[in-house]
Design a protein around this motif. Structure first.
Motif, PDB file in Angstrom:
ATOM      1  N   ALA A 154       0.847  -1.201   0.000  1.00  0.00           N
ATOM      2  CA  ALA A 154       0.000   0.000   0.000  1.00  0.00           C
ATOM      3  C   ALA A 154       0.885   1.255   0.000  1.00  0.00           C
ATOM      4  O   ALA A 154       0.625   2.209  -0.729  1.00  0.00           O
ATOM      5  N   GLN A 157       2.205   1.918  -3.430  1.00  0.00           N
ATOM      6  CA  GLN A 157       1.162   2.508  -4.274  1.00  0.00           C
ATOM      7  C   GLN A 157       0.980   3.986  -3.953  1.00  0.00           C
ATOM      8  O   GLN A 157       0.974   4.821  -4.861  1.00  0.00           O
ATOM      9  N   HIS A 158       0.831   4.306  -2.677  1.00  0.00           N
ATOM     10  CA  HIS A 158       0.564   5.703  -2.318  1.00  0.00           C
ATOM     11  C   HIS A 158       1.759   6.596  -2.661  1.00  0.00           C
ATOM     12  O   HIS A 158       1.579   7.715  -3.122  1.00  0.00           O
ATOM     13  N   TYR A 162       1.258   9.876  -5.051  1.00  0.00           N
ATOM     14  CA  TYR A 162       1.248  11.199  -4.431  1.00  0.00           C
ATOM     15  C   TYR A 162       2.616  11.868  -4.464  1.00  0.00           C
ATOM     16  O   TYR A 162       3.649  11.198  -4.404  1.00  0.00           O
TER      17      TYR A 162
END
Lengths: 587, 587
Positions: A154, A157-158, A162
Motif C-alpha cells: 500500500a 502505491q501511495h 502522491y
C-alpha cells in the motif's frame, strides 16, 4: 494400553487416548501451577510463561535433552516419535519428565508427509487440535507477516500516486522510496502452494497496488516464526518485530517494518502466541508445543521460551530440532543455544534401518508410493553400507562437546541382525546405543532409551560452539560446509558473494546468527546424494536477511521456501464425522 | 459506570470494563448452561450449539430484534453501537436479553474504519480478542478456503504435466480438464490488500503451478463465511462444503470442491468455528459473535446458528444485519430468514444526524480526514433535506410486514432542533422513534429505545418475503432494484446476461438465494450518489456462483471483493504494552 498400531490409525489411537487426557485443571494440579499461569483453550491450555518464569526463577534447571536424526528419507525417520517415546519411557521410570515440540505446518499435514504428532503409541494428543492449527500460532504469524506486506505494497502505491507534499499533508509520512527490484519479503500461507511461488501482483490501475514480482513462502518459513523460536519475552519480540527488513530503498538503505509503522500492530497479533500450548503424550506426560518445523528452510526449533519453562517445570526436558543433525542440530547448537545461553546435556540421534538402507544404496524412497522390497526384507549389507551417514552425524554432534545416544527407532520389519549391525557400529564409535520400540509399545518399549539418556545426562560434557560470533559470514559458511556437511568448499554466485561482502562490511550485521537454508534429504545441497557425499562444493545462491531475528540465511542449492502439493495429497483422505465433530484420516 | 467516552478511547473503556467481565464459569451459571455446553477459550468461551439446541428444543423462542441503518457515511453510523446499546438498555429494564453480532474483519480494523465493537459505553468486550481474531473463525475460513485453491491449482499443474494413464496410475484421479479462463474462485486474506486484487500466479517451470490470472478477495467475502452464516449444523456444512464451484471444465460443467476431494479437509478446519463465541457488552449482557461483516460484498449477517441459540437462551435476542437497510436488511429479510424459517418481531433503523446531513447535500465525508464544519454545527435544513433517505429505508422495512423503530444514535454535537426534525418525520411516517444516548451513557441512555422496542415486539406483524423463490433471477434483481433501491430498471452487460440466462435455464440453480453485491454508500451502485437517487438503472456486470451457500451473487457497478488500504491506516496507531501484553490503540 498400549494400543495396537498395526490395527489402529494414529488418529484412532489419539481418539482413544484422549478419553483420559488431563484437563487444564488437572495439569495445574499436577505441575503445581498457579491459577493464572494456565489459560484454557478448549481441551488444551496455554502456559503464561512470564508468570511461571518469574515465580520459578531461582529453581535450578532440569536436564536438557535434544533429539535429532540421521539424514532422513522423504518419509521422515521418527524424530517426533522418538521424542515422545523418550518422554513416555522416562515417565515409566518414574521421572518428572516433559518436553517441547514444534507445531506442524498445514503444508505437510495436507500434503504427503502427514502431521508431526509422532505415531503409534508414541503420539502427541489431541491429534486433531495439534494438526489443525493448535491454538492459532501459525495463523497469528500469518496475519502479522502479511500485514507487513499489506503495509509495504500500500505504501508503494501511495508513494507512486502522491507527491511529497501530498504524502506529508495526507498522512504525515516521509517518502521511503522503496526499490521495487529489491523487495526482500514475500507473503506467506501455511500450505504447499507452488502456484504462489512466483507471482506478479498489483495488476490493474492506479489504486490496485504496485505492479511487481512477488512470492508466497510457506508460513513456517516466516521470519516471525524464527522470532517466536528465539525471543526472550514480549519486549524482545516487540523490538525484533520493528527490525524486519522488508526491502531496500533506492539508495540501498534497508526499509524495515518499523519504517512502515506496522510493528506494533504485528506484535498485537502475537500477544497470545508468545505463551506455549500444553498438550500431552499418549501416556500423559506433559508436552508443550511452541514454534515451527522445517529446519531446512527455517530455524525449525521448538522455542527457547518452551525450553526455559520446561527446564523449570521438569527434571528431564526433551526438545526437538528439525530434520537431520547437519541442519536441525547445527542450528540448535550454534544458533538456538547461543541465543538462550542454555547448555544441553545430551543429544539423541534417531536412526532407522530404512534410512540406513537408503544411504547404503537402496532404491529411491518416494512419499505416497509403496516402499520397495529392499526396505521391508532383511538386507544387512545395505544397512552396513549406509552406516557412514550415522557415523558422520555422531561425529557432528561430538564437535559440540556432547556424546550422542543413538536411538534405533524400531520398525516391525527390522531384523535382529540389521539392528545388531547398527548397534555394533554405534558402540564402536563410542556412542551409547538403544533400540526403542515406542511406536509399538509406548513407554514400555522405550526403557532402554530412557536408561541410556539418564546415564548420559550424568556424564560430564563440555558444550562449545562450532565458531565464534566474530567469524565473518563467508568463513562461517565455509566452516559449516566443511565441518558439518563434509563439503570440500563453498561456491558463491556473484550476486550472493556481493551481498555477503556488503553484509560483512556493515557493522550492524556482525552479531547476526548464520541460519543455513539447505535440503534435509542429503548432507549436501543435492537431495539425490545419499550416504556421505564426497568431493563436492556447496553452492550459495542468495543470503536472506532476517534482521528482526538477527539471522543471515545463506541459501544452498535450489531449495525453495514454498514446497509443492503432490498429485496424491493427504487432504483427499481427511474428513469429519458430522455427528460427533471428530476429524478422521489424519496421520 | 458509565465511563466518559469523551475522555477515554474505546480500548481504554474495554480495559476497565474487562475487570468485572463474567468468566466462562460465570456465564454457565447465569445462563443455566450445562458443563459441556461451554468451551473456554482464554477469557472467552464457545457455546456448543448442538448440545444447547438439543436440550432446549421444546422451549419457545424469545423476541427476535434486527438492527439495520440508513445509508451510512464512510465512517459508519453505529449499527453495532446501537445493537449493544439496545442490549444494555433492555438489560437496565430487567429483561433477559442477549444478542449475536458479527466478527470484524482485519481489513477495516487495520485500515480506516476501525473494529466494529461499538463505541463509548455501548461496547463489546473484550475488545482486543474481538478485534484481533476472536477465537479464530476467520483464520479457519481462510485456511479452509485457500486449501481449496491449493487443491485446484495443484490439480491443474498435475493434469498439465501427466497423461491420463499417469494420472490414473499415480493418483487414481480422473482428468477434470479445468478451463483456466473459467476459474470462479480466488484466494482470500483478511486485510485490505489491493496489491493482491489482480495477480498472475504459477510463473516459473513445470512444478511451479499453473500460469494464469487469479485474485485475492477479503476473507469475509469468502463463500465459506456465507456458509457459516446460514448453515443449520455440521452435516449441512459438510454437504455445502463439497458443492462450492471452483471453476468450469472445458465442456462447461462446474468443477466443485467435492470433485477436488478437498471438502472433508476443508470442513475439518471449521469444526470448532461452527460454535458461536460468547462475549459481553460493557454492561455485561451476553453477546455472541458469529459469522462476518460486509453486507455490500458478502451476506454480512450474524449467523443463523447464533440467532437460534440466542432465541432459546434470551427473552429478547438482538441481531445485526450489515450496513444499510437496502442491502443488509434486504439480505436478512429475503435470504437469511428464508433459510432459517425464523420471523423477526421488529427492525431498528439506526439513523444519525451526520448521515442525514450528508444525504441532504453536506460536503463529502472522508474517512481519516477531519469532519467538515457542517457536521459539527447545527444545520436543520441539511438534516431535513436528508430525511428522504430515512423515509425510503422505513418504507423498505415496511415491505417485509414490520413497522421499524427509528433509533437516532445521538452524537454530542447533535442539537435539539436537529433531533426534533428527525423525530417529527419518522413519526409522521408512522414509525416509532427513539433518541438514544448509549454511546455517552450506556444502558441508561438507551431506555427510550428499549421501551420502544419492547412496545413494538408486542405489536402484531406479518412478516413476508419480497419475492417467491420461483421468481427467475433477472426478475428478482429487477424487483430488488426497483422496490428496494429505487432504480428505474437493470442494465446487464452481455456477459452477465448470458451467465444469468445459463443460470436461469439450469434447474440446479432454481432454489438459490439472490445475494446482491452493491456498495453500501448509496442506494444506487454509485457511492457518490447520496439521498434517494432518482432516474437511474442498476448495472450488473457479473453473477458469482456460490453453489455451496446456494447463492447467486449479481455484482452491481464497480464494487470489488478486495478493498484497499488507505494512506493513513489504523495499524500505525496500534501497539502492545510489552509489560502487560495489553493491545493499545484499537478503535
Amino acid at each position: 494400553m498400549p494400543y495396537d498400531p498395526t490395527k489402529m490409525a494414529d488418529w484412532q489411537i489419539s481418539e482413544e487416548a484422549e478419553k483420559n487426557m488431563p484437563t487444564p485443571d488437572d495439569w495445574r494440579d499436577r505441575l503445581g501451577l498457579e491459577k493464572d499461569e494456565v489459560i484454557p483453550v478448549g481441551r488444551l491450555c496455554r502456559l503464561n510463561f512470564m508468570k511461571i518464569m518469574e515465580r520459578l526463577k531461582d529453581k535450578p534447571d532440569g536436564k536438557y535433552i535434544e533429539v535429532t536424526a540421521i539424514t532422513p528419507t522423504p518419509l521422515g525417520e521418527g524424530k517426533s516419535t522418538t521424542s515422545l517415546g523418550l518422554m513416555e519411557g522416562l515417565g515409566k521410570r518414574g521421572v518428572n519428565v516433559g518436553g517441547c515440540l514444534r507445531q506442524p505446518s498445514g503444508g505437510p499435514t495436507m500434503n504427503i508427509k502427514g502431521t508431526a504428532a509422532g505415531g503409534g503409541n508414541a503420539l502427541l494428543i489431541p491429534m486433531t487440535e495439534f494438526s489443525m492449527g493448535l491454538t492459532g500460532d501459525i495463523n497469528n504469524i500469518m496475519n502479522a507477516h502479511n500485514l507487513a506486506m499489506v503495509a509495504l505494497t500500500a505504501r508503494m502505491q501511495h508513494e507512486r500516486n502522491y507527491t511529497d507534499e501530498q504524502l506529508e499533508r495526507l498522512t504525515k509520512m516521509r517518502r521511503l522510496d522503496i526499490d521495487p527490484t529489491r523487495v526482500e519479503m514475500g507473503w506467506i500461507i501455511d500450505f504447499c502452494a507452488q502456484a504462489l511461488r512466483n507471482i506478479v501482483i498489483g495488476l490493474g490501475g492506479r489504486y490496485d497496488g504496485y505492479t511487481m514480482q512477488s512470492r508466497f513462502g510457506i508460513a513456517v518459513s516466516s521470519e516471525i516464526m524464527a522470532i517466536l523460536s528465539i525471543v526472550r519475552d514480549l519486549a524482545d519480540m516487540r523490538e525484533r518485530m520493528a527490525n524486519i527488513t522488508v526491502a531496500f530503498d533506492k539508495r540501498g538503505n534497508p526499509v524495515t517494518t518499523g519504517d512502515l509503522e506496522v510493528a506494533g500492530a504485528m506484535t498485537a497479533f502475537m500477544v497470545e502466541s508468545i505463551n506455549p500450548t500444553l498438550c500431552s503424550t499418549a501416556e500423559y506426560q506433559p508436552c508443550m508445543v511452541h514454534a515451527g518445523p522445517f529446519a531446512n528452510i527455517a530455524v525449525g526449533q521448538s522455542s527457547i521460551i518452551g525450553d526455559r519453562v520446561g527446564l523449570k517445570l521438569f527434571d528431564y526436558h526433551v526438545t526437538e530440532s528439525g530434520f537431520a543433525a547437519d541442519i536441525g542440530f547445527e542450528k540448535f547448537w550454534n544458533v538456538k543455544c547461543r541465543y538462550s545461553g542454555l547448555k544441553p546435556h545430551v543429544s539423541v540421534l534417531t536412526t532407522t534401518i530404512r534410512a540406513l538402507k537408503m544411504h547404503g544404496g537402496g532404491p529411491k524412497v518416494v512419499a505416497g508410493l509403496p516402499l520397495p522390497e529392499e526396505y521391508t526384507k532383511e538386507n544387512v549389507e545395505l544397512v552396513e553400507k549406509g552406516i557412514p551417514n550415522m557415523l558422520h552425524m555422531i561425529n557432528v554432534i561430538r564437535k559440540s562437546g556432547m556424546n550422542p545416544v543413538v536411538c534405533i527407532n524400531a520398525f516391525h520389519t527390522d531384523t535382529k541382525d540389521e539392528i545388531e549391525a547398527v548397534r555394533k557400529a554405534a558402540e564402536a564409535a563410542g556412542a551409547r546405543c538403544a533400540l526403542s520400540e515406542h511406536w509399538l509399545k509406548g513407554g514400555e518399549g522405550a526403557l532402554e532409551l530412557a536408561d541410556a539418556v539418564i546415564d548420559a545426562c550424568n556424564e560430564q560434557s563440555e558444550f562449545k560452539f562450532l565458531y565464534p560470533l566474530e567469524m565473518k559470514l563467508r568463513d562461517r559458511v565455509e566452516m559449516i560446509a566443511k565441518e558439518v556437511y563434509g563439503a570440500d568448499g563453498v561456491a558463491w554466485t556473484p550476486e550472493a558473494e556481493a551481498k555477503a561482502k556488503m553484509l560483512e562490511s556493515d557493522p550492524k550485521y556482525q552479531d547476526f546468527a548464520t541460519m543455513m537454508v539447505k535440503t534435509h534429504l542429503s548432507l549436501s545441497h543435492d537431495p539425490s546424494l545419499k550416504g556421505v557425499p564426497k568431493g563436492w562444493v556447496l553452492p550459495i545462491r542468495d543470503v536472506l536477511i532476517y534482521s528482526g531475528a538477527k539471522f543471515l540465511c545463506p541459501m544452498a542449492g535450489t531449495i525453495s521456501l514454498m514446497p509443492g502439493t503432490s498429485s496424491n495429497p493427504a487432504f483427499r483422505r481427511i474428513d469429519v464425522d458430522v455427528k460427533t465433530g471428530k476429524v478422521m484420516g489424519l496421520f
